[in-house]
Design a protein around this motif. Sequence first.
Motif, PDB file in Angstrom:
ATOM      1  N   ILE A   1       0.824  -1.207   0.000  1.00  0.00           N
ATOM      2  CA  ILE A   1       0.000   0.000   0.000  1.00  0.00           C
ATOM      3  C   ILE A   1       0.865   1.266   0.000  1.00  0.00           C
ATOM      4  N   GLY A   2       2.182   1.081  -0.156  1.00  0.00           N
ATOM      5  CA  GLY A   2       3.084   2.227  -0.309  1.00  0.00           C
ATOM      6  C   GLY A   2       3.949   2.487   0.898  1.00  0.00           C
ATOM      7  N   ASP A   3       5.104   3.097   0.652  1.00  0.00           N
ATOM      8  CA  ASP A   3       6.051   3.505   1.702  1.00  0.00           C
ATOM      9  C   ASP A   3       6.444   2.362   2.624  1.00  0.00           C
ATOM     10  N   GLY A   4       6.660   1.173   2.084  1.00  0.00           N
ATOM     11  CA  GLY A   4       7.077   0.025   2.886  1.00  0.00           C
ATOM     12  C   GLY A   4       5.978  -0.577   3.729  1.00  0.00           C
ATOM     13  N   LYS A   5       4.758  -0.117   3.518  1.00  0.00           N
ATOM     14  CA  LYS A   5       3.611  -0.623   4.271  1.00  0.00           C
ATOM     15  C   LYS A   5       2.848  -1.614   3.408  1.00  0.00           C
ATOM     16  N   TRP A   6       2.275  -2.612   4.064  1.00  0.00           N
ATOM     17  CA  TRP A   6       1.544  -3.679   3.389  1.00  0.00           C
ATOM     18  C   TRP A   6       0.232  -3.910   4.102  1.00  0.00           C
ATOM     19  N   GLU A   7      -0.698  -4.503   3.390  1.00  0.00           N
ATOM     20  CA  GLU A   7      -1.976  -4.895   3.974  1.00  0.00           C
ATOM     21  C   GLU A   7      -2.112  -6.407   3.845  1.00  0.00           C
ATOM     22  N   ILE A   8      -2.510  -7.045   4.934  1.00  0.00           N
ATOM     23  CA  ILE A   8      -2.774  -8.479   4.892  1.00  0.00           C
ATOM     24  C   ILE A   8      -4.275  -8.676   4.736  1.00  0.00           C
ATOM     25  N   GLY A   9      -4.619  -9.688   3.994  1.00  0.00           N
ATOM     26  CA  GLY A   9      -6.021 -10.023   3.805  1.00  0.00           C
ATOM     27  C   GLY A   9      -6.160 -11.526   3.686  1.00  0.00           C
TER      28      GLY A   9
ATOM     29  N   VAL B   1      -2.879 -17.166   8.592  1.00  0.00           N
ATOM     30  CA  VAL B   1      -2.240 -15.869   8.836  1.00  0.00           C
ATOM     31  C   VAL B   1      -1.024 -16.023   9.744  1.00  0.00           C
ATOM     32  N   THR B   2      -1.137 -16.844  10.766  1.00  0.00           N
ATOM     33  CA  THR B   2      -0.028 -17.066  11.698  1.00  0.00           C
ATOM     34  C   THR B   2       1.187 -17.654  10.991  1.00  0.00           C
ATOM     35  N   ALA B   3       0.967 -18.553  10.055  1.00  0.00           N
ATOM     36  CA  ALA B   3       2.080 -19.157   9.315  1.00  0.00           C
ATOM     37  C   ALA B   3       2.610 -18.224   8.232  1.00  0.00           C
ATOM     38  N   PHE B   4       1.730 -17.522   7.570  1.00  0.00           N
ATOM     39  CA  PHE B   4       2.057 -16.719   6.398  1.00  0.00           C
ATOM     40  C   PHE B   4       2.751 -15.404   6.737  1.00  0.00           C
ATOM     41  N   LEU B   5       2.205 -14.669   7.698  1.00  0.00           N
ATOM     42  CA  LEU B   5       2.645 -13.297   7.933  1.00  0.00           C
ATOM     43  C   LEU B   5       4.128 -13.146   8.264  1.00  0.00           C
ATOM     44  N   PRO B   6       4.684 -13.870   9.218  1.00  0.00           N
ATOM     45  CA  PRO B   6       6.101 -13.645   9.528  1.00  0.00           C
ATOM     46  C   PRO B   6       7.026 -13.949   8.346  1.00  0.00           C
ATOM     47  N   VAL B   7       6.725 -14.996   7.633  1.00  0.00           N
ATOM     48  CA  VAL B   7       7.573 -15.391   6.500  1.00  0.00           C
ATOM     49  C   VAL B   7       7.490 -14.362   5.386  1.00  0.00           C
ATOM     50  N   MET B   8       6.291 -13.969   5.027  1.00  0.00           N
ATOM     51  CA  MET B   8       6.119 -13.052   3.907  1.00  0.00           C
ATOM     52  C   MET B   8       6.552 -11.632   4.266  1.00  0.00           C
ATOM     53  N   ALA B   9       6.298 -11.193   5.485  1.00  0.00           N
ATOM     54  CA  ALA B   9       6.726  -9.852   5.889  1.00  0.00           C
ATOM     55  C   ALA B   9       8.246  -9.737   5.837  1.00  0.00           C
TER      56      ALA B   9
ATOM     57  N   ILE C   1       7.766  -2.912   6.596  1.00  0.00           N
ATOM     58  CA  ILE C   1       7.957  -2.081   7.783  1.00  0.00           C
ATOM     59  C   ILE C   1       6.713  -2.125   8.657  1.00  0.00           C
ATOM     60  N   GLU C   2       5.566  -2.070   8.010  1.00  0.00           N
ATOM     61  CA  GLU C   2       4.289  -2.139   8.714  1.00  0.00           C
ATOM     62  C   GLU C   2       3.323  -2.988   7.900  1.00  0.00           C
ATOM     63  N   VAL C   3       2.469  -3.730   8.599  1.00  0.00           N
ATOM     64  CA  VAL C   3       1.437  -4.521   7.953  1.00  0.00           C
ATOM     65  C   VAL C   3       0.107  -4.160   8.632  1.00  0.00           C
ATOM     66  N   TYR C   4      -0.871  -3.816   7.817  1.00  0.00           N
ATOM     67  CA  TYR C   4      -2.183  -3.435   8.307  1.00  0.00           C
ATOM     68  C   TYR C   4      -3.200  -4.498   7.954  1.00  0.00           C
ATOM     69  N   GLY C   5      -4.228  -4.580   8.745  1.00  0.00           N
ATOM     70  CA  GLY C   5      -5.326  -5.496   8.475  1.00  0.00           C
ATOM     71  C   GLY C   5      -6.606  -4.933   9.063  1.00  0.00           C
TER      72      GLY C   5
END
Length: 116
Positions: free
Chosen positions: A68-76, A93-101, A107-111
């Motif tokens: 979503i810009g500036d090193g920020k991501w959104e998880i869905g 989400v628990t398995a996916f997020l740490p690996v993919m981030a 820098i930041e992940v929003y949900g």
Amino acid sequence: MAMDVHENSLDEDTRRFVSAKVFETLEDAKETLKLLISQYGSEEGPLVYAVIKKDESKNIGYVQLVPIGDGKWEIGYHVAKAFTGKGYATEAVTAFLPVMAERVGAIEVYGIRVCT
């Protein structure tokens, strides 16, 4: 997998919450899968991965990371209605997020939680 994706996309929750992910035909699902699979190995996104129910080898949804810009991501994520309330989204989400981030250097992940 395309048939599962197509069928999952037609449930009422998909139509209500993620209407852009409704695939009216099997061909639509196949074309979208080709596009998403072409992103594997990329760090640009969207990074969309299947949630597979291991005991049935069945696709029951997806989890994704979208820039979503500036090193920020959104998880869905979305799990087909027939499989909700069983912890599959939490597990995915628990398995996916740490690996993919880490992979994309997020820098930041929003949900946003959408409740029915």
